[in-house]
Design a protein around this motif. Structure first.
Motif, PDB file in Angstrom:
ATOM      1  N   GLN A   1       0.869  -1.168   0.000  1.00  0.00           N
ATOM      2  CA  GLN A   1       0.000   0.000   0.000  1.00  0.00           C
ATOM      3  C   GLN A   1       0.909   1.222   0.000  1.00  0.00           C
ATOM      4  O   GLN A   1       1.595   1.497   0.981  1.00  0.00           O
ATOM      5  CB  GLN A   1      -0.923  -0.004   1.228  1.00  0.00           C
ATOM      6  CG  GLN A   1      -1.788  -1.240   1.363  1.00  0.00           C
ATOM      7  CD  GLN A   1      -2.745  -1.454   0.207  1.00  0.00           C
ATOM      8  OE1 GLN A   1      -3.147  -0.509  -0.476  1.00  0.00           O
ATOM      9  NE2 GLN A   1      -3.122  -2.703  -0.034  1.00  0.00           N
ATOM     10  N   ALA A   2       0.931   1.947  -1.098  1.00  0.00           N
ATOM     11  CA  ALA A   2       1.947   2.979  -1.316  1.00  0.00           C
ATOM     12  C   ALA A   2       1.891   4.130  -0.322  1.00  0.00           C
ATOM     13  O   ALA A   2       2.829   4.921  -0.231  1.00  0.00           O
ATOM     14  CB  ALA A   2       1.823   3.528  -2.734  1.00  0.00           C
ATOM     15  N   THR A   3       0.791   4.226   0.430  1.00  0.00           N
ATOM     16  CA  THR A   3       0.688   5.298   1.431  1.00  0.00           C
ATOM     17  C   THR A   3       1.546   5.021   2.649  1.00  0.00           C
ATOM     18  O   THR A   3       1.771   5.927   3.464  1.00  0.00           O
ATOM     19  CB  THR A   3      -0.780   5.466   1.873  1.00  0.00           C
ATOM     20  OG1 THR A   3      -1.281   4.191   2.318  1.00  0.00           O
ATOM     21  CG2 THR A   3      -1.639   5.975   0.725  1.00  0.00           C
ATOM     22  N   ASP A   4       2.012   3.785   2.828  1.00  0.00           N
ATOM     23  CA  ASP A   4       2.742   3.386   4.034  1.00  0.00           C
ATOM     24  C   ASP A   4       4.165   2.972   3.695  1.00  0.00           C
ATOM     25  O   ASP A   4       4.462   2.560   2.571  1.00  0.00           O
ATOM     26  CB  ASP A   4       2.028   2.226   4.730  1.00  0.00           C
ATOM     27  CG  ASP A   4       0.602   2.576   5.128  1.00  0.00           C
ATOM     28  OD1 ASP A   4       0.374   3.739   5.505  1.00  0.00           O
ATOM     29  OD2 ASP A   4      -0.277   1.687   5.055  1.00  0.00           O
ATOM     30  N   PHE A   5       5.043   3.057   4.694  1.00  0.00           N
ATOM     31  CA  PHE A   5       6.425   2.630   4.493  1.00  0.00           C
ATOM     32  C   PHE A   5       6.986   1.996   5.750  1.00  0.00           C
ATOM     33  O   PHE A   5       6.531   2.276   6.870  1.00  0.00           O
ATOM     34  CB  PHE A   5       7.308   3.808   4.060  1.00  0.00           C
ATOM     35  CG  PHE A   5       7.435   4.926   5.072  1.00  0.00           C
ATOM     36  CD1 PHE A   5       8.424   4.901   6.056  1.00  0.00           C
ATOM     37  CD2 PHE A   5       6.583   6.025   5.027  1.00  0.00           C
ATOM     38  CE1 PHE A   5       8.558   5.930   6.975  1.00  0.00           C
ATOM     39  CE2 PHE A   5       6.709   7.066   5.940  1.00  0.00           C
ATOM     40  CZ  PHE A   5       7.701   7.015   6.920  1.00  0.00           C
ATOM     41  N   ALA A   6       7.954   1.113   5.548  1.00  0.00           N
ATOM     42  CA  ALA A   6       8.733   0.566   6.655  1.00  0.00           C
ATOM     43  C   ALA A   6       9.872   1.532   6.931  1.00  0.00           C
ATOM     44  O   ALA A   6      10.619   1.899   6.024  1.00  0.00           O
ATOM     45  CB  ALA A   6       9.268  -0.818   6.306  1.00  0.00           C
ATOM     46  N   ALA A   7       9.978   1.965   8.171  1.00  0.00           N
ATOM     47  CA  ALA A   7      11.011   2.930   8.543  1.00  0.00           C
ATOM     48  C   ALA A   7      12.324   2.220   8.865  1.00  0.00           C
ATOM     49  O   ALA A   7      12.352   1.026   9.186  1.00  0.00           O
ATOM     50  CB  ALA A   7      10.551   3.751   9.739  1.00  0.00           C
ATOM     51  N   ASN A   8      13.405   2.965   8.772  1.00  0.00           N
ATOM     52  CA  ASN A   8      14.696   2.441   9.218  1.00  0.00           C
ATOM     53  C   ASN A   8      14.729   2.251  10.725  1.00  0.00           C
ATOM     54  O   ASN A   8      15.466   1.420  11.235  1.00  0.00           O
ATOM     55  CB  ASN A   8      15.819   3.401   8.808  1.00  0.00           C
ATOM     56  CG  ASN A   8      16.071   3.385   7.315  1.00  0.00           C
ATOM     57  OD1 ASN A   8      16.470   2.373   6.748  1.00  0.00           O
ATOM     58  ND2 ASN A   8      15.842   4.525   6.657  1.00  0.00           N
TER      59      ASN A   8
END
Length: 227
Positions: A74-81
């Motif tokens: 889902q392009a609205t979300d990301f996995a953070a470092n």
């Protein structure tokens, strides 16, 4: 009409009747006529957490901004470092729990049942965001720590879908679907919660325990269908 023509018409009627029963009025499964069959993507939702900006400030320093490691399906979300340690009763700890961004209006930790046993926390199965009455935990970051009074859950198995997907399956927001997994451990998972948003792509989320149970990694096919 000749007997040959009558026989041919009868055969055609029987074939149409069988196809209607098996293919749901001209489409696969229980889809709607005229809509293309969606591509079902099933992903494993490993342990992770969502944080408010205020909690990020406590854990990583005032004004700290999460940095993107990779975009999710889902392009609205990301996995953070960035990651945090989740600490339960009697100092049991799971380090390196990934933060998912962007920041939300509530903080929440999503674990599997196996994780909850490891931490010694009795966590309920809940829809994301439904954190009232749930247990809390201690979060530890590089710059500070905080006690979450609530928000530790086992996320209810669910499927994200757009409006066209919902129309295909004949469901609406908060309905239920089942999922058949064809794998070395064939399994049917029941009661996936349907979550509909016009901006979403079709994607199933199950946790690591559920994925291991049905050997999702080696699945050859997954199929959604109405109960």
């Amino acid at each position: 009409m000749s007997s040959l023509e009558a026989s041919r018409d009868l055969v055609e009627q029987l074939v149409r009747s069988i196809l209607t029963q098996q293919l749901g009025n001209g489409t696969a499964g229980n889809g709607q006529a005229g809509l293309a069959k969606p591509n079902v993507v099933a992903n494993i939702s490993a342990r992770h957490c969502h944080l408010t900006q205020e909690d990020v400030n406590v854990l990583f320093g005032d004004g700290y901004q999460l940095t993107e490691m990779k975009r999710l399906y889902q392009a609205t979300d990301f996995a953070a470092n960035e990651t945090v340690a989740v600490v339960g009763p009697r100092q049991r700890m799971i380090p390196g729990v990934r933060i998912l961004g962007p920041c939300r209006q509530f903080s929440q930790v999503e674990l599997s049942f196996t994780d909850s046993i490891s931490l010694g926390i009795d966590i309920p199965v809940r829809l994301s965001g439904d954190v009232e009455g749930t247990p809390g935990c201690l979060l530890v970051g590089p710059k500070g720590s905080l006690v979450m009074p609530k928000g530790v859950i086992r996320a209810e198995r669910h499927v994200h879908m757009g409006t066209n997907d919902a129309a295909y399956y004949g469901v609406k927001h908060l309905d239920r679907l089942n999922m058949r997994v064809d794998s070395p451990c064939p399994t049917t998972l029941e009661g996936l919660l349907v979550r509909v948003n016009p901006d979403w792509k079709l994607e199933v989320h199950i946790d690591t325990d559920e994925a291991n149970c049905c050997d999702l990694v080696h699945a050859t096919n997954v199929t959604l269908f109405r109960p």
